[in-house]
Design a protein around this motif. Structure first.
Motif, PDB file in Angstrom:
ATOM      1  N   VAL A   1     -81.943 -14.526 -74.814  1.00  0.00           N
ATOM      2  CA  VAL A   1     -81.096 -14.185 -75.952  1.00  0.00           C
ATOM      3  C   VAL A   1     -81.200 -15.278 -77.015  1.00  0.00           C
ATOM      4  CG1 VAL A   1     -79.460 -12.862 -74.537  1.00  0.00           C
ATOM      5  CG2 VAL A   1     -79.013 -15.278 -74.986  1.00  0.00           C
ATOM      6  N   ILE A   2     -80.790 -14.916 -78.241  1.00  0.00           N
ATOM      7  CA  ILE A   2     -80.762 -15.872 -79.343  1.00  0.00           C
ATOM      8  C   ILE A   2     -79.720 -16.939 -79.032  1.00  0.00           C
ATOM      9  CG2 ILE A   2     -80.050 -16.073 -81.767  1.00  0.00           C
ATOM     10  CD1 ILE A   2     -81.284 -13.213 -82.105  1.00  0.00           C
ATOM     11  N   LYS A   3     -80.038 -18.169 -79.373  1.00  0.00           N
ATOM     12  CA  LYS A   3     -79.102 -19.263 -79.113  1.00  0.00           C
ATOM     13  C   LYS A   3     -78.160 -19.464 -80.306  1.00  0.00           C
ATOM     14  CE  LYS A   3     -82.106 -21.707 -75.881  1.00  0.00           C
ATOM     15  NZ  LYS A   3     -81.368 -21.457 -74.661  1.00  0.00           N
ATOM     16  N   THR A   4     -76.977 -19.984 -80.017  1.00  0.00           N
ATOM     17  CA  THR A   4     -75.956 -20.225 -81.030  1.00  0.00           C
ATOM     18  C   THR A   4     -75.944 -21.701 -81.410  1.00  0.00           C
ATOM     19  OG1 THR A   4     -74.628 -18.516 -79.970  1.00  0.00           O
ATOM     20  CG2 THR A   4     -73.480 -19.979 -81.499  1.00  0.00           C
ATOM     21  N   PRO A   5     -75.934 -22.018 -82.718  1.00  0.00           N
ATOM     22  CA  PRO A   5     -75.877 -23.426 -83.132  1.00  0.00           C
ATOM     23  C   PRO A   5     -74.555 -24.087 -82.746  1.00  0.00           C
ATOM     24  CG  PRO A   5     -76.655 -22.040 -84.926  1.00  0.00           C
ATOM     25  CD  PRO A   5     -76.138 -21.116 -83.855  1.00  0.00           C
ATOM     26  N   ILE A   6     -74.647 -25.360 -82.325  1.00  0.00           N
ATOM     27  CA  ILE A   6     -73.469 -26.183 -82.033  1.00  0.00           C
ATOM     28  C   ILE A   6     -73.648 -27.502 -82.783  1.00  0.00           C
ATOM     29  CG2 ILE A   6     -72.862 -25.145 -79.802  1.00  0.00           C
ATOM     30  CD1 ILE A   6     -74.444 -27.368 -78.391  1.00  0.00           C
ATOM     31  N   LYS A   7     -72.556 -28.187 -83.095  1.00  0.00           N
ATOM     32  CA  LYS A   7     -72.623 -29.423 -83.901  1.00  0.00           C
ATOM     33  C   LYS A   7     -73.252 -30.589 -83.152  1.00  0.00           C
ATOM     34  CE  LYS A   7     -70.899 -28.097 -87.801  1.00  0.00           C
ATOM     35  NZ  LYS A   7     -71.909 -27.752 -88.777  1.00  0.00           N
ATOM     36  N   GLU A   8     -72.997 -30.647 -81.835  1.00  0.00           N
ATOM     37  CA  GLU A   8     -73.587 -31.715 -81.032  1.00  0.00           C
ATOM     38  C   GLU A   8     -73.815 -31.202 -79.620  1.00  0.00           C
ATOM     39  OE1 GLU A   8     -70.482 -34.816 -81.342  1.00  0.00           O
ATOM     40  OE2 GLU A   8     -70.228 -34.558 -79.196  1.00  0.00           O
ATOM     41  N   GLY A   9     -74.827 -31.778 -78.972  1.00  0.00           N
ATOM     42  CA  GLY A   9     -75.140 -31.370 -77.615  1.00  0.00           C
ATOM     43  C   GLY A   9     -75.203 -32.572 -76.697  1.00  0.00           C
ATOM     44  N   ILE A  10     -74.776 -32.361 -75.453  1.00  0.00           N
ATOM     45  CA  ILE A  10     -74.880 -33.397 -74.427  1.00  0.00           C
ATOM     46  C   ILE A  10     -76.119 -33.069 -73.598  1.00  0.00           C
ATOM     47  CG2 ILE A  10     -73.792 -34.445 -72.403  1.00  0.00           C
ATOM     48  CD1 ILE A  10     -71.075 -33.525 -73.716  1.00  0.00           C
TER      49      ILE A  10
ATOM     50  N   ASP B   1     -84.070 -13.151 -92.184  1.00  0.00           N
ATOM     51  CA  ASP B   1     -82.837 -13.609 -91.529  1.00  0.00           C
ATOM     52  C   ASP B   1     -83.112 -14.507 -90.319  1.00  0.00           C
ATOM     53  OD1 ASP B   1     -83.923 -11.555 -90.042  1.00  0.00           O
ATOM     54  OD2 ASP B   1     -81.980 -10.744 -89.412  1.00  0.00           O
ATOM     55  N   LEU B   2     -83.889 -15.552 -90.541  1.00  0.00           N
ATOM     56  CA  LEU B   2     -84.232 -16.464 -89.445  1.00  0.00           C
ATOM     57  C   LEU B   2     -83.388 -17.728 -89.513  1.00  0.00           C
ATOM     58  CD1 LEU B   2     -88.107 -16.208 -89.179  1.00  0.00           C
ATOM     59  CD2 LEU B   2     -86.365 -15.147 -87.755  1.00  0.00           C
ATOM     60  N   ASP B   3     -82.309 -17.734 -88.759  1.00  0.00           N
ATOM     61  CA  ASP B   3     -81.467 -18.917 -88.665  1.00  0.00           C
ATOM     62  C   ASP B   3     -81.916 -19.748 -87.462  1.00  0.00           C
ATOM     63  OD1 ASP B   3     -79.918 -17.751 -90.710  1.00  0.00           O
ATOM     64  OD2 ASP B   3     -78.783 -16.615 -89.217  1.00  0.00           O
ATOM     65  N   ALA B   4     -81.393 -20.957 -87.375  1.00  0.00           N
ATOM     66  CA  ALA B   4     -81.666 -21.808 -86.229  1.00  0.00           C
ATOM     67  C   ALA B   4     -81.231 -21.091 -84.958  1.00  0.00           C
ATOM     68  CB  ALA B   4     -80.918 -23.133 -86.380  1.00  0.00           C
ATOM     69  N   GLY B   5     -82.058 -21.210 -83.910  1.00  0.00           N
ATOM     70  CA  GLY B   5     -81.735 -20.602 -82.625  1.00  0.00           C
ATOM     71  C   GLY B   5     -82.300 -19.209 -82.420  1.00  0.00           C
ATOM     72  N   LYS B   6     -82.821 -18.601 -83.480  1.00  0.00           N
ATOM     73  CA  LYS B   6     -83.355 -17.234 -83.370  1.00  0.00           C
ATOM     74  C   LYS B   6     -84.574 -17.174 -82.448  1.00  0.00           C
ATOM     75  CE  LYS B   6     -80.939 -14.267 -85.858  1.00  0.00           C
ATOM     76  NZ  LYS B   6     -81.019 -13.891 -87.235  1.00  0.00           N
ATOM     77  N   PHE B   7     -85.282 -18.294 -82.320  1.00  0.00           N
ATOM     78  CA  PHE B   7     -86.451 -18.344 -81.428  1.00  0.00           C
ATOM     79  C   PHE B   7     -86.070 -18.916 -80.070  1.00  0.00           C
ATOM     80  CE2 PHE B   7     -88.303 -18.167 -85.641  1.00  0.00           C
ATOM     81  CZ  PHE B   7     -89.316 -17.239 -85.480  1.00  0.00           C
ATOM     82  N   ALA B   8     -84.766 -18.998 -79.816  1.00  0.00           N
ATOM     83  CA  ALA B   8     -84.207 -19.538 -78.567  1.00  0.00           C
ATOM     84  C   ALA B   8     -84.563 -21.007 -78.358  1.00  0.00           C
ATOM     85  CB  ALA B   8     -84.622 -18.695 -77.357  1.00  0.00           C
TER      86      ALA B   8
END
Length: 143
Positions: free
Chosen positions: A15-24, A62-69
């Motif tokens: 599935v397409i990934k959702t952007p988050i502000k920071e990742g651990i 409509d290619l946002d970040a995360g669309k390519f997983a």
């Protein structure tokens, strides 16, 4: 200067990934709570905005970040030209390039729409050598 544009996460594979502000990012695991994390060589996926821009020029708007997983969307670095074994300092983490490109899964929405996709040739995979936090805007440095 190379930098992180987006950190992206999904609970399920395919599935397409959702952007988050920071990742651990966890050593020898990947992005905390991401479906693709685990004890294997493709813990984290990276894709350059410059590669995404190629797809936009082909007519996908409509290619946002995360669309390519991808877990990390980058800018200012040609990822697919980095040799396997290259180490990158991204935010607090150190990551090692383990694979360039991948085979597209069947039914890839982008490949079906345009006839081609950049992830198989221009996306890269890393494993986490040193864990830590990555925040949007963090610099990327080749070690």
């Amino acid at each position: 200067m190379a930098k992180v544009l987006s950190i992206n996460i999904s609970e399920k594979k395919g599935v397409i990934k959702t952007p988050i502000k920071e990742g651990i990012f966890i050593e020898e695991h990947g992005l905390k709570d991401d479906a693709h994390a685990g004890k294997w060589h493709r813990q984290v996926s990276l894709l350059a905005q410059e590669s995404i821009d190629k797809m936009i020029k082909m007519g996908i708007s409509d290619l946002d970040a995360g669309k390519f997983a991808e877990n990390i969307t980058t800018e200012g670095i040609v990822l697919h030209e980095l040799p396997v074994g290259t180490r990158l300092k991204i935010g607090e983490t150190v990551q090692e390039v383990t694979q360039i490109g991948k085979e597209c899964h069947k039914g890839c929405a982008i490949k079906n729409q345009v006839g081609t996709c950049i992830m198989p040739t221009e996306g890269i995979f890393t494993r986490i050598i040193k864990g830590g936090v990555i925040i949007e805007g963090d610099s990327i440095e080749i070690l």
